[in-house]
Design a protein around this motif. Structure first.
Motif, PDB file in Angstrom:
ATOM      1  N   GLU A 126      29.598  47.681  47.181  1.00 13.34           N
ATOM      2  CA  GLU A 126      29.457  47.486  45.148  1.00 13.34           C
ATOM      3  C   GLU A 126      30.607  47.697  44.456  1.00 13.34           C
ATOM      4  O   GLU A 126      30.957  47.036  43.738  1.00 13.34           O
ATOM      5  CB  GLU A 126      28.260  47.942  45.331  1.00 13.34           C
ATOM      6  CG  GLU A 126      26.870  47.878  45.359  1.00 13.34           C
ATOM      7  CD  GLU A 126      26.738  46.371  44.777  1.00 13.34           C
ATOM      8  OE1 GLU A 126      27.185  46.217  43.556  1.00 13.34           O
ATOM      9  OE2 GLU A 126      25.821  45.472  45.346  1.00 13.34           O
ATOM     10  N   GLU A 127      31.821  49.158  45.251  1.00 11.42           N
ATOM     11  CA  GLU A 127      32.380  49.148  44.159  1.00 11.42           C
ATOM     12  C   GLU A 127      33.796  48.625  44.462  1.00 11.42           C
ATOM     13  O   GLU A 127      34.247  48.648  44.168  1.00 11.42           O
ATOM     14  CB  GLU A 127      33.138  50.838  45.285  1.00 11.42           C
ATOM     15  CG  GLU A 127      33.598  50.600  46.723  1.00 11.42           C
ATOM     16  CD  GLU A 127      31.971  51.072  47.179  1.00 11.42           C
ATOM     17  OE1 GLU A 127      32.260  51.145  48.463  1.00 11.42           O
ATOM     18  OE2 GLU A 127      30.827  50.755  46.808  1.00 11.42           O
ATOM     19  N   ARG A 128      33.800  47.297  45.393  1.00  9.98           N
ATOM     20  CA  ARG A 128      34.607  46.572  45.506  1.00  9.98           C
ATOM     21  C   ARG A 128      34.311  45.238  45.187  1.00  9.98           C
ATOM     22  O   ARG A 128      35.281  44.018  45.227  1.00  9.98           O
ATOM     23  CB  ARG A 128      35.188  46.095  47.191  1.00  9.98           C
ATOM     24  CG  ARG A 128      35.311  47.512  48.286  1.00  9.98           C
ATOM     25  CD  ARG A 128      35.901  47.274  49.152  1.00  9.98           C
ATOM     26  NE  ARG A 128      37.016  46.151  49.751  1.00  9.98           N
ATOM     27  CZ  ARG A 128      37.475  45.468  50.263  1.00  9.98           C
ATOM     28  NH1 ARG A 128      36.756  46.030  51.589  1.00  9.98           N
ATOM     29  NH2 ARG A 128      38.245  44.740  51.030  1.00  9.98           N
ATOM     30  N   GLY A 164      36.645  44.344  42.070  1.00  8.95           N
ATOM     31  CA  GLY A 164      38.284  43.476  41.814  1.00  8.95           C
ATOM     32  C   GLY A 164      38.410  42.068  42.569  1.00  8.95           C
ATOM     33  O   GLY A 164      38.881  41.588  42.172  1.00  8.95           O
ATOM     34  N   PHE A 165      36.986  41.862  43.691  1.00 10.96           N
ATOM     35  CA  PHE A 165      37.062  40.275  43.562  1.00 10.96           C
ATOM     36  C   PHE A 165      36.774  39.660  42.396  1.00 10.96           C
ATOM     37  O   PHE A 165      37.388  38.648  42.374  1.00 10.96           O
ATOM     38  CB  PHE A 165      35.834  40.108  44.273  1.00 10.96           C
ATOM     39  CG  PHE A 165      35.177  38.819  44.461  1.00 10.96           C
ATOM     40  CD1 PHE A 165      36.179  37.151  45.041  1.00 10.96           C
ATOM     41  CD2 PHE A 165      34.443  37.848  43.990  1.00 10.96           C
ATOM     42  CE1 PHE A 165      35.195  36.684  46.013  1.00 10.96           C
ATOM     43  CE2 PHE A 165      33.677  36.566  43.146  1.00 10.96           C
ATOM     44  CZ  PHE A 165      34.516  35.876  44.433  1.00 10.96           C
ATOM     45  N   TRP A 166      35.811  39.736  40.941  1.00 12.54           N
ATOM     46  CA  TRP A 166      35.683  39.112  39.689  1.00 12.54           C
ATOM     47  C   TRP A 166      37.125  39.613  38.833  1.00 12.54           C
ATOM     48  O   TRP A 166      37.477  38.113  38.765  1.00 12.54           O
ATOM     49  CB  TRP A 166      34.894  39.680  38.961  1.00 12.54           C
ATOM     50  CG  TRP A 166      33.742  39.412  39.579  1.00 12.54           C
ATOM     51  CD1 TRP A 166      32.539  40.217  40.411  1.00 12.54           C
ATOM     52  CD2 TRP A 166      32.591  38.591  40.318  1.00 12.54           C
ATOM     53  NE1 TRP A 166      31.555  40.397  41.397  1.00 12.54           N
ATOM     54  CE2 TRP A 166      31.599  38.994  40.482  1.00 12.54           C
ATOM     55  CE3 TRP A 166      32.404  36.933  39.685  1.00 12.54           C
ATOM     56  CZ2 TRP A 166      31.050  37.144  40.928  1.00 12.54           C
ATOM     57  CZ3 TRP A 166      32.276  36.037  40.755  1.00 12.54           C
ATOM     58  CH2 TRP A 166      31.018  36.141  40.594  1.00 12.54           C
ATOM     59  N   ALA A 167      38.028  40.477  39.516  1.00 10.96           N
ATOM     60  CA  ALA A 167      39.076  39.890  38.588  1.00 10.96           C
ATOM     61  C   ALA A 167      40.353  39.323  39.281  1.00 10.96           C
ATOM     62  O   ALA A 167      40.634  38.371  38.453  1.00 10.96           O
ATOM     63  CB  ALA A 167      39.583  41.581  39.260  1.00 10.96           C
ATOM     64  N   TRP A 168      39.561  39.227  40.989  1.00 13.08           N
ATOM     65  CA  TRP A 168      40.807  38.478  41.337  1.00 13.08           C
ATOM     66  C   TRP A 168      40.640  37.217  40.587  1.00 13.08           C
ATOM     67  O   TRP A 168      41.623  35.981  40.734  1.00 13.08           O
ATOM     68  CB  TRP A 168      40.907  38.336  42.980  1.00 13.08           C
ATOM     69  CG  TRP A 168      41.395  37.301  43.404  1.00 13.08           C
ATOM     70  CD1 TRP A 168      42.785  36.335  43.525  1.00 13.08           C
ATOM     71  CD2 TRP A 168      40.664  36.277  43.839  1.00 13.08           C
ATOM     72  NE1 TRP A 168      42.947  35.421  44.342  1.00 13.08           N
ATOM     73  CE2 TRP A 168      41.954  34.959  44.230  1.00 13.08           C
ATOM     74  CE3 TRP A 168      39.227  35.852  44.127  1.00 13.08           C
ATOM     75  CZ2 TRP A 168      40.763  33.545  44.693  1.00 13.08           C
ATOM     76  CZ3 TRP A 168      38.846  34.553  44.419  1.00 13.08           C
ATOM     77  CH2 TRP A 168      40.051  33.384  44.534  1.00 13.08           C
ATOM     78  N   LEU A 169      39.607  36.359  40.601  1.00 13.64           N
ATOM     79  CA  LEU A 169      38.470  35.711  39.729  1.00 13.64           C
ATOM     80  C   LEU A 169      39.236  35.278  38.079  1.00 13.64           C
ATOM     81  O   LEU A 169      39.538  33.822  37.733  1.00 13.64           O
ATOM     82  CB  LEU A 169      37.227  35.016  40.349  1.00 13.64           C
ATOM     83  CG  LEU A 169      36.690  33.580  40.276  1.00 13.64           C
ATOM     84  CD1 LEU A 169      37.363  33.000  41.224  1.00 13.64           C
ATOM     85  CD2 LEU A 169      34.944  34.027  40.809  1.00 13.64           C
ATOM     86  N   GLY A 170      39.201  35.873  38.157  1.00 13.83           N
ATOM     87  CA  GLY A 170      39.453  35.829  36.389  1.00 13.83           C
ATOM     88  C   GLY A 170      41.062  35.296  36.257  1.00 13.83           C
ATOM     89  O   GLY A 170      41.065  34.679  35.467  1.00 13.83           O
ATOM     90  N   SER A 171      41.717  35.992  37.589  1.00 11.76           N
ATOM     91  CA  SER A 171      43.257  36.774  37.126  1.00 11.76           C
ATOM     92  C   SER A 171      43.362  34.718  37.470  1.00 11.76           C
ATOM     93  O   SER A 171      44.130  33.973  36.270  1.00 11.76           O
ATOM     94  CB  SER A 171      43.494  37.595  37.344  1.00 11.76           C
ATOM     95  OG  SER A 171      43.250  37.195  38.813  1.00 11.76           O
ATOM     96  N   ARG A 172      42.759  34.121  38.232  1.00 16.03           N
ATOM     97  CA  ARG A 172      43.514  32.756  38.831  1.00 16.03           C
ATOM     98  C   ARG A 172      42.962  32.021  37.613  1.00 16.03           C
ATOM     99  O   ARG A 172      43.786  30.796  37.446  1.00 16.03           O
ATOM    100  CB  ARG A 172      42.654  32.484  39.984  1.00 16.03           C
ATOM    101  CG  ARG A 172      42.739  33.474  41.450  1.00 16.03           C
ATOM    102  CD  ARG A 172      44.560  33.712  41.218  1.00 16.03           C
ATOM    103  NE  ARG A 172      44.835  32.299  42.087  1.00 16.03           N
ATOM    104  CZ  ARG A 172      46.001  31.496  41.551  1.00 16.03           C
ATOM    105  NH1 ARG A 172      46.623  32.233  40.717  1.00 16.03           N
ATOM    106  NH2 ARG A 172      46.494  30.571  42.898  1.00 16.03           N
TER     107      ARG A 172
END
Length: 905
Positions: free
Chosen positions: A885-887, A890-898
């Motif tokens: 859950e804690e990671r 970071g996944f949603w941050a990567w998807l948002g930046s792309r």
């Protein structure tokens, strides 16, 4: 020219098995040269890997453009005006070059770049002039043999010889004086360091005007062999050439009618060949023999000697080889009982004489003799003592003699015998010969006359090669020996042996080569199934079957698992000719590589014939006339032999062969060589015979349609095969249709970049991953960011084809997001969507965005082997959905930046 380039490209990538035809050039591998004897390859060496011969050459540069770059032997024939500089620079691996070029001007540097060339030959009709530039040969560092035949070099002078030259041949030229050679090639008498040249051989054969030699014409030259055959030179004149060394001299068919003792003594010759002189060699004086003690090899072939000089071997005590063939000897008195001295002779040739008998002591002093040739004489009987003392004899040839009887124990004095030839004699094999004492005998050739009923043939069991010639129609012999464990080569003419189906494999367990020559060869066919080959030999690799034109229908050769080469010759009956299909002659032969068929009466060649010949590489058809190539061969083309030779054969002038010409022009794999121009008899006999293919084009109007059909079929197969490389069988049409639609939509999209997209993100996923898309992805992107997602289950237009929905939805979305898992990669629709997305990544006019989300770890080997996907993964446009859950933040941050890079959200 384009066709030549295409063919050359094919040759560079296809395995080279045998030969093909390129324009006016014939190409073949040296190992297959024995199969294509009709090729005019100018006596090129069969040990070379790839050979080419081009005829009718008018432009050397243009002709060589169609020759494979890896050629090692090349022959050019024609009349080009010039041999240009760097003419052969494209062939650095060339080792042998033979030129028959008429009225051709050789420019300086024509042979530059041939660093591996070992043989260079110039061949022209006698009397042709050739001007050779002085530096034409000097830079050929590997050149060892230079030959000029029919060439007049009088206009050439100062030609430098290559540094490693070992053999020089000037034959059929206009030489009148040996001294002319020193003017043309000054290196012969003046080396680079001041010392004269050293040659292994100087060949001046067939110079009919050569009769003089200036004193010291070849001053200081060190020479191994000098050939003056068929010239007017005399052996005595050789002493005045100024040679520093001479080891061997050949003066056959010259005016030398007596033993040149002075020349032999002057140079201490080791080899001398003479004979064929216009005058008879009536007498050899003893003092002449005394001056020839240095000789090791002496050939008096065709000298018409009637008697041998007494003490010949005693005087020539160093002699090792003596050739007395082609004379008129009635007796051969070589050994004298009085002296008892032994000779070191190890090879004696007495063939083609008039010997009627041999005295018991004829060979008594030849204890070192290893080779004795007595064929083509008049020998009727040989006593047992005639071979006394020949305990080292290895080869004995008594063939072509009217021998009727051999003395008892005649083989006992020959314990070292390995080869014995008794063919074309009248002897009858007898148990009294006691073959069993000859433990070294390996090669045996025997006549096999009709024996008494139940006659047994006793042969040594350690033979490796056996040849038997039986009388046609005679009684069959039985083999006394139960097995020949080492026999590898068997040749039977007329069969003559009583061999059954069950015991032939047991008798010859190691047989590799089998040659069968018979009157009708009925013994090869099974009585129960006449079309079935009788002998099944599991280790057989080479089989040759040749009839005599009188037999019935031949049987089918099949069931030989290791057979590699098969030759079938003269199997058609002349009295009752019957046209055959190839499948009637050849059946299941899985390892067959070469099939040679000659005079069998083939009528049609179809795809059925090649069903059991999966490894066939070369098909040779000789004297098979009016052949019809069935249209089924078009579909079989990838499985057909790579090379087909038609030697002295012809295609039938029928419309059934109309497809052949366009197929030959476009066949990517099979190369067909037709040795002779194919002709058709015209309707009006007053006109000359037209060629085959123009005749078929004019009389068979469907030829053009057939060519178009073949061309369109090839194009269609090519288009289909590209996307089929890794797709499932049931999705190929879907992928092709979607790819074309996406490409067309991209073309329309280039008209403007201000296009409004219906969707922000197209989501590709499989049914098993739908829960993650609905529970995780959909709330985040549509709920929080307000993006418009395209989900196949929700947004595809009902009733429209899946491929159309996928192509339109991707083209109307700014971003394509592929949700991947092991299950998704096995789903045809997901694989299709991934392929289309990667294609649009490069084809779209705008910078597209393709994102990959892996729900689980996937091995790179499981991904589609597609170069665009591999390129994409190196950019980092992918991410793994974490389980912790804690990671996940970071996944949603990567998807948002792309997505922000695509101006979304």
């Amino acid at each position: 020219m384009g066709g030549h380039s295409l063919l050359l490209g094919l040759l560079l990538f296809l395995p080279l098995i045998s030969g093909w035809t390129i324009s006016n050039c014939s190409v073949t591998e040296g190992s297959r040269l024995h199969l294509v004897g009709g090729f005019s390859l100018c006596f090129l060496d069969s040990s070379l890997l790839l050979l080419a011969a081009c005829s009718g050459v008018t432009n050397v540069t243009k002709t060589l453009e169609a020759v494979p770059l890896g050629v090692e032997g090349l022959c050019l024939t024609g009349s080009p005006s010039v041999l240009p500089t760097d003419a052969f620079s494209r062939f650095p691996g060339l080792k042998a070059l033979r030129l028959s070029l008429y009225r051709t001007h050789i420019l300086p540097g024509a042979f530059w770049g041939l660093g591996q060339l070992q043989l260079l030959s110039f061949l022209q009709p006698p009397g042709r002039d050739l001007f050779l530039p002085p530096d034409a040969l000097g830079n050929l560092s590997s050149l060892q043999y230079v030959a000029f035949s029919g060439v007049c070099l009088n206009g050439s002078s100062g030609v430098r010889l290559p540094p490693n030259l070992r053999q020089l041949s000037v034959t059929l030229s206009c030489l009148e004086n040996v001294g002319q050679l020193a003017d043309i090639f000054p290196d012969l008498v003046r080396g680079s360091s001041g010392d004269a040249w050293t040659l292994e051989m100087l060949d001046l054969t067939l110079n009919k005007w050569l009769k003089t030699a200036s004193p010291g014409a070849l001053q200081g030259l060190k020479l191994g062999t000098l050939k003056l055959d068929h010239t007017k030179m005399k052996a005595a004149a050789v002493m005045g050439l100024g040679l520093r060394r001479l080891d061997a001299l050949s003066v056959t068919f010259t005016d030398t009618a007596e033993l040149p003792a002075g020349t032999v003594a002057h140079f201490e010759l080791q080899e001398l060949s003479m004979g064929g002189a216009p005058r008879l060699i009536e007498h050899i004086a003893p003092e002449a023999l005394a001056s020839c003690q240095s000789l090791k090899n002496l050939s008096l072939q065709g000298s018409r000697l009637m008697d041998l000089p007494p003490g010949l071997l005693a005087a020539l005590h160093r002699l090792q080889r003596l050739n007395l063939s082609g004379n008129k000897l009635r007796s051969a008195v070589l050994c004298q009982n009085k002296t008892g001295a032994e000779s070191g002779l190890w090879a004696l040739d007495l063939s083609s004489n008039e010997l009627h008998s041999l005295a018991p002591a004829t060979f008594s002093c030849l204890s070192h003799l290893r080779e004795l040739l007595l064929q083509v004489n008049q020998l009727v009987r040989l006593e047992g003592q005639v071979f006394q003392g020949l305990r080292r004899l290895e080869m004995l040839d008594l063939s072509n003699n009217p021998l009727e009887a051999l003395g008892e124990g005649w083989l006992a004095p020959l314990p070292a015998l390995t080869t014995l030839n008794l063919l074309k004699t009248h002897i009858v094999p007898s148990p009294a010969w006691d073959f069993w004492g000859l433990e070294s005998l390996q090669d045996l050739r025997l006549p096999l006359p009709s024996g008494p009923p139940g006659a047994a043939l006793s042969l040594p069991t350690r033979l490796t090669s056996l040849e038997l010639h039986a009388v046609p129609g005679g009684e069959l012999w039985e083999l006394a020996s139960p097995v020949f464990p080492a026999l590898q080569k068997l040749t039977l003419k007329g069969l003559g042996l009583q061999l059954g189906t069950q015991n032939v494999t047991r008798i010859f367990p190691a047989l590799r080569q089998l040659s069968l020559f018979g009157s009708s060869l009925e013994g090869l066919c099974s009585h129960d199934t006449p079309s079935f080959f009788l002998w099944q030999l599991p280790r057989l690799q080479y089989l040759r079957v040749q009839g005599d034109g009188h037999g019935p229908k031949p049987c089918c050769i099949t069931g030989l698992p290791n057979l590699q080469e098969l030759k079938l010759q003269r199997l058609q009956s002349r009295e009752q000719p019957r046209r055959l299909q190839l499948e009637e002659l050849v059946g299941e032969l899985p390892r067959l590589q070469v099939l040679y068929v000659a005079q069998t009466g083939l009528e049609t060649l179809s795809a059925v014939a090649f069903q059991g010949l999966g490894s066939l590489q070369v098909l040779v058809l000789v004297r098979e006339n009016s052949l019809v190539l069935d249209g089924s061969l078009q579909q079989l083309s990838p499985q057909m032999p790579q090379y087909v030779y038609m030697m002295i054969s012809s295609l039938a002038c029928q419309c059934a062969n109309a497809w052949v010409e366009p197929w030959l022009e476009g066949s990517p794999r099979t190369y067909v060589y037709i040795a002779f121009t194919q002709l058709c008899q015209p309707e009006a006999r007053v006109h000359p015979k037209p060629r085959l293919f123009p005749f078929l084009r004019s009389h068979c109007p469907r030829t053009l349609e057939l060519g178009l059909f073949l061309g369109s079929s090839v194009l269609l197969l090519l288009l289909i095969s590209l996307p089929l490389l890794q797709e499932a069988r049931n999705s190929w049409f879907l992928y092709l249709q979607a790819l074309l639609r996406a490409w067309l939509q991209d073309l329309w999209g280039r008209k403007g970049e201000g296009k409004r997209f219906l969707y922000d993100v197209f989501v590709s996923h499989c049914r098993q991953d739908q829960a993650w898309v609905v529970q995780e992805l959909l709330p985040t992107l549509e709920g929080r960011r307000g993006l418009r997602l395209c989900l196949p289950e929700r947004d595809f237009e009902p009733g429209k084809d899946v491929a159309e929905n996928v192509a339109e939805s991707m083209a109307n979305s700014q971003v394509t997001l592929c949700v991947l898992s092991c299950q998704a990669l096995r789903t045809p629709r997901c694989r299709l969507e991934l392929r289309l997305a990667t294609s649009l990544l490069l084809a779209a006019p705008r910078p597209p965005l393709l994102l990959l989300v892996f729900l689980e770890r996937v091995s790179r080997h499981q991904l589609p082997r597609y170069h665009r996907l591999a390129w994409l993964l190196r950019r980092g446009d992918y991410c793994l959905w974490p389980e912790e859950e804690e990671r996940k933040d970071g996944f949603w941050a990567w998807l948002g930046s792309r997505l922000e890079q695509a101006r979304l959200g």
